[in-house]
Scaffold this motif. Structure first.
Motif, short mmCIF file in Angstrom:
data_model
loop_
_atom_site.label_atom_id
_atom_site.label_comp_id
_atom_site.label_asym_id
_atom_site.label_seq_id
_atom_site.Cartn_x
_atom_site.Cartn_y
_atom_site.Cartn_z
N ASP A 35 35.97 52.20 44.05
CA ASP A 35 36.52 50.88 43.72
C ASP A 35 36.20 50.54 42.26
O ASP A 35 35.06 50.28 41.90
CB ASP A 35 35.92 49.82 44.66
N ASP A 43 37.16 47.90 40.74
CA ASP A 43 36.94 46.47 40.60
C ASP A 43 35.50 46.08 40.92
O ASP A 43 35.10 44.93 40.67
CB ASP A 43 37.88 45.69 41.53
N HIS A 70 42.73 50.05 33.78
CA HIS A 70 42.80 49.51 35.14
C HIS A 70 42.65 47.99 35.13
O HIS A 70 43.42 47.27 35.80
CB HIS A 70 41.72 50.14 36.01
N LEU A 71 41.68 47.49 34.37
CA LEU A 71 41.50 46.04 34.27
C LEU A 71 42.71 45.37 33.65
O LEU A 71 43.11 44.26 34.06
CB LEU A 71 40.25 45.73 33.45
N GLN A 122 45.89 46.41 33.78
CA GLN A 122 47.00 46.38 34.74
C GLN A 122 46.70 45.47 35.93
O GLN A 122 47.60 44.82 36.46
CB GLN A 122 47.29 47.80 35.24
N ARG A 123 45.44 45.43 36.32
CA ARG A 123 45.07 44.68 37.53
C ARG A 123 44.99 43.18 37.28
O ARG A 123 45.35 42.38 38.14
CB ARG A 123 43.70 45.18 38.01
N MET A 124 44.51 42.79 36.08
CA MET A 124 44.24 41.38 35.83
C MET A 124 44.81 40.87 34.51
O MET A 124 45.52 39.86 34.48
CB MET A 124 42.72 41.13 35.86
N LYS A 169 48.50 39.91 33.97
CA LYS A 169 49.01 38.77 34.73
C LYS A 169 48.62 37.43 34.11
O LYS A 169 48.96 36.38 34.66
CB LYS A 169 48.49 38.85 36.17
#
Length: 656
Positions: free
Chosen positions: A34, A36, A66-67, A69-71, A74
Motif C-alpha cells: 500500500d 498510501d 502515485h501521490l 495521480q491519487r491525490m 484532483k
C-alpha cells in the motif's frame, strides 16, 4: 483519515469471521504494498526520506507519481504551483543528500535521467552546474539548501500539505462511524437531560397540587412479585443512562449462571478462594488519584509536543514522606506466585494487552506464561547462556525477541510456541565478537535496535535490523571511543524516528534514525544509566542510574532537569554483573511508578517535584531487579522477579 488503519483491522477481522481466507490473503498482500500507507502522513514522509537517504531515485519518483495521480491531480488548479514547488524541493533534497554523502555518481545519474524533464524550468536553470561546483555548500546559489533549517522546513511543509489534503478528502461511510457514534451519544445525553427536566417539572407540579389541595399523592401500582428477568433488568436500569447502563447490563450478562463471586480481572477467583499459587497479604493499597506526565505502556499514538513548564532547579532529595499512610487504605485483591524458574530472574515483561508474560533467568531459561486465572506456563524455551535482553514485538504481540550472552538473537512465536529464527554468526561481522547490551522494538515498523559492545573497535554501536528479513538497515555510532561508552538501555519515540538511549557513561543520547546521527545529548547520572522511559506526551524522559536516582529530564530543552529523587529501599545498582531488564514501570495514568526493591517492588506516587512512597509490595526474600506493570479490566497487575530464588510475584491491585 486517522481511523483508516483501525478500519482495516475491522475488515480483516470480519473476513476471518466469515471464513473468507482467500480474500484475507489478498487483502494482506495488497496492504503490504500500500503506497498510501493507510493515509498516515508520517509514514508517507518517512518513506520519501528513506528513498532519498538510500539514493533510490526510481522509487522516489514512483511514489511521488502515485501521490500525484491519487491525490494531487484532483486538487483545484490554484494548488498546482504548490505541488510542483514541493516536488522540486524533494528532488533538490535528493541531490543535497547525495553531495553531503560523497556520492557524485548519484548526482551525475540524477541529471542524466531527469534533465529532459527539467531543462525548461527556470527554477532548475542554475542547478545543472552542481556536479562541477567544488564545495557547493559555500556557493551562494546552493548554500541555503545545505542548511538544516531548509531541510527541516521542507519536511514540515510536506507533512502539513499532505495532512491538509487528507483532511479535505471525502471519506467512505465506514470510516465515519466513530463520528456518527459521537453524535448519537450526544443526542442521548441531551435526551437524558430533557427527561430529567421533565421529571423535575412533574415532581414540582405534584408537590404544588398536594400543597394546595392537601390531597394524597396517588401511589404507583407495584408489579407482582413473579415477573420475568427482563422486567427486573428494566427496573434496575430505568434510572441509569449512557455508559453506566451499558456497564450494568454487561455485568449482569457476565454474572448470569455464576455461583461464586469473581474479581474484575478475567474471572480470577476472589482472594479468599484457594488456588495452586500461593497468596500473601500486601501492606498497603495506593490511591490512584493525581496525575503527572509519565510514560504509558502503549506509546504508539501520534501526539504533538506541548510546551514545557518553566524550568526548575534539579531536586536532589530523598523520597518525601517514606512512611506516609493512605487515608482510606483498601485491601489488595491478591498476590500470587509463579515459581517455574530455578535461577535468579533477570527479565519479566507483559505483552501490550497485559494478558501474557515472558520471563527469563540467568541460566537461559525463557518462560511464556499467563496470569489468569492463576499463573500457568504456556511454553518453555532454552538458551545455552544468560538472557541479556528481552522485548515484545510492538506491532504484533504474537512475537518476542531475546538476546543471550553468546550474542545470539532469537525471534519466538507465542502462538505456535516455537523459535522463528536465530541470528548471530549468520549476521556476518555485525554481531561477531560482540556483547549485546539491550534490544528494543520499533513501535511502528517491523524493526528492532540491538545495542552491542565492541571491545575490538573501542566503543559501542547500535544496529537497526529488519525483523522479517534479519537485514541490517543502518548503524549508529556513539562516537565515544575515549571512554568506551555503550548504550545500556533505549526507547523509541511515538513514530519510531527518534531513539533515546541511556549509556554506560551516564549520558543520554538522542539519535535521528532518518539521518543516522546523534542530534542531542546530556549527562544524567554518575555511573551507568540503567533504564529509560519516555513520558506519554514525549516531551521528557525518566532515567534510573547506578547512583539510585530516578530523574525526569526535558527533551524540548536539551536535558533540562525537572526533578531528581533518591530511591529508598533500592537494591545496590553499582557494579551489576548480571544483565537485568526493566527496573521501573509506570501505571497507565502515569501517576505512579513501580521500582525494584530490597524485598519486592516499591510503588511511588509522582508529585510535581518528586516522589512519595505509597506502597511496598514485598513477598520476596531477596532483591528484585525485574519489574513490570499492566492495567486490564480495572485492575493493576504488578510483577516482580527475585534475584535469589527465581520466584515471580504477581500482585493485583484494584483501581477505582
Amino acid at each position: 483519515m486517522s481511523h483508516i488503519q483501525y478500519v482495516d483491522e475491522l475488515i480483516r477481522e470480519y473476513l476471518l469471521y466469515r471464513g473468507f481466507s482467500g480474500t484475507v490473503k489478498m487483502f494482506d498482500s495488497e496492504l503490504k504494498v500500500d503506497k498510501d500507507k493507510s493515509f498516515r502522513v508520517d509514514k508517507i514522509v518517512d518513506q520519501l526520506t528513506q528513498h532519498i537517504y538510500a539514493y533510490d531515485l526510481t522509487s522516489l519518483r514512483e511514489l511521488w507519481s502515485h501521490l500525484d495521480q491519487r491525490m494531487f491531480s484532483k486538487l483545484e488548479h490554484n494548488f498546482i504551483p504548490a505541488v510542483r514547488k514541493l516536488e522540486n524541493a524533494v528532488l533538490k533534497f535528493y541531490l543535497i543528500n547525495a553531495v553531503l554523502s560523497g556520492k557524485p555518481d548519484k548526482v551525475t545519474e540524477f541529471f542524466a535521467r531527469v534533465t529532459p524533464e527539467l531543462i525548461g524550468q527556470p527554477e532548475w536553470k542554475e542547478w545543472f552546474i552542481l556536479p562541477w561546483v567544488k564545495n557547493p555548500e559555500e556557493n551562494p546559489i546552493f548554500q541555503m539548501h545545505f542548511t538544516r533549517h531548509w531541510q527541516d522546513t521542507l519536511l514540515v511543509s510536506l507533512h502539513n500539505f499532505l495532512a491538509t489534503i487528507f483532511q479535505c478528502m471525502p471519506q467512505p461511510m465506514l470510516v465515519s462511524f466513530e463520528e456518527d457514534a459521537l453524535k448519537m451519544k450526544k443526542l442521548q445525553e441531551e435526551n437524558e437531560i430533557l427527561r430529567m427536566r421533565v421529571s423535575t417539572l412533574l415532581e414540582n407540579a405534584r408537590n404544588n397540587v398536594n400543597t394546595v389541595t392537601d390531597l394524597p399523592v396517588p401511589e404507583v401500582p407495584q408489579p407482582p412479585e413473579l415477573m420475568d428477568d427482563f422486567y427486573v433488568i428494566a427496573l434496575e436500569t430505568g434510572s441509569i443512562s449512557g455508559e453506566s447502563q451499558v456497564k450494568t447490563l454487561k455485568n449482569l450478562i457476565r454474572n448470569i449462571g455464576s455461583g461464586l463471586p469473581t474479581s474484575p480481572i478475567l474471572g480470577r477467583k476472589a482472594s479468599h478462594q484457594t488456588s495452586t499459587g500461593s497468596r500473601t497479604s500486601v501492606k498497603q493499597r495506593p490511591s490512584w488519584s493525581g496525575s503527572a506526565r509519565v510514560p504509558s505502556v502503549d506509546g504508539g499514538t501520534n501526539k504533538s509536543l506541548t510546551p514545557e513548564p518553566p524550568p526548575r532547579p534539579p531536586r536532589d532529595s530523598s523520597v518525601d514522606n517514606p512512611d506516609r499512610k493512605l487515608k482510606n487504605p483498601q485491601p489488595i485483591s491478591c498476590q500470587e506466585e509463579y515459581g517455574e524458574h530455578r535461577a535468579p530472574v533477570c527479565h519479566c515483561r507483559f505483552n501490550t494487552s497485559g494478558s501474557t508474560v515472558v520471563s527469563a533467568d540467568i541460566d537461559g531459561v525463557v518462560k511464556l506464561w499467563t496470569i489468569t486465572p492463576t499463573p500457568k506456563t504456556l511454553a518453555t524455551f532454552f538458551s545455552k547462556s544468560s538472557i541479556m535482553a528481552l522485548d515484545w514485538v510492538t506491532k504484533n504481540e504474537r512475537y518476542f525477541i531475546s538476546a543471550n550472552k553468546q550474542g545470539l538473537v532469537r525471534l519466538y512465536d507465542t502462538r505456535d510456541n516455537r523459535m522463528m529464527w536465530e541470528m548471530g554468526a549468520d549476521a556476518g561481522s555485525f554481531l561477531k565478537d560482540s556483547r549485546i547490551m539491550t534490544i528494543c522494538c520499533s513501535p511502528v515498523e517491523s524493526t528492532f535496535i540491538c545495542s552491542v559492545a565492541l571491545p575490538s573497535q573501542g566503543g559501542g554501536k547500535l544496529f537497526l535490523f529488519d525483523i522479517k528479513t534479519k537485514k541490517l538497515e543502518r548503524t549508529l555510532s556513539l562516537d565515544s571511543a575515549q571512554n568506551f561508552a555503550m548504550a545500556t538501555c533505549c526507547t523509541f519515540n511515538h513514530n519510531g524516528q527518534l531513539l533515546v538511549t541511556g549509556c554506560s557513561d551516564g549520558v543520554v543520547r538522542i539519535f535521528d534514525l532518518r539521518r543516522s546521527d546523534c542530534i542531542d545529548s546530556w549527562t544524567a547520572h554518575h555511573g551507568e544509566t540503567l533504564a529509560i522511559q519516555l513520558t506519554s506526551d514525549f516531551t521528557s524522559c525518566y532515567t534510573l542510574g547506578q547512583d539510585s536516582k530516578l530523574c525526569q529530564r526535558s527533551l524540548n530543552q536539551s536535558g533540562q532537569a525537572l526533578w531528581e529523587a533518591q530511591l529508598q529501599d533500592c537494591p545496590p545498582l553499582q557494579n551489576m554483573t548480571t544483565p537485568y531488564g526493566q527496573l521501573f514501570a509506570f501505571d497507565s495514568p502515569g501517576s505512579h511508578v513501580l521500582t525494584c526493591g530490597l524485598s519486592g517492588g516499591n510503588i511511588y506516587q509522582i508529585s510535581g517535584s518528586g516522589l512519595n512512597r505509597m506502597l511496598e509490595l514485598g513477598g520476596h526474600r531477596s532483591a528484585t531487579f525485574a519489574v513490570d506493570w499492566a492495567i486490564a479490566n480495572q485492575c493493576a497487575t504488578c510483577i516482580t522477579g527475585s534475584s535469589g530464588d527465581g520466584k515471580i510475584k504477581v500482585s493485583t491491585l484494584l483501581t477505582p
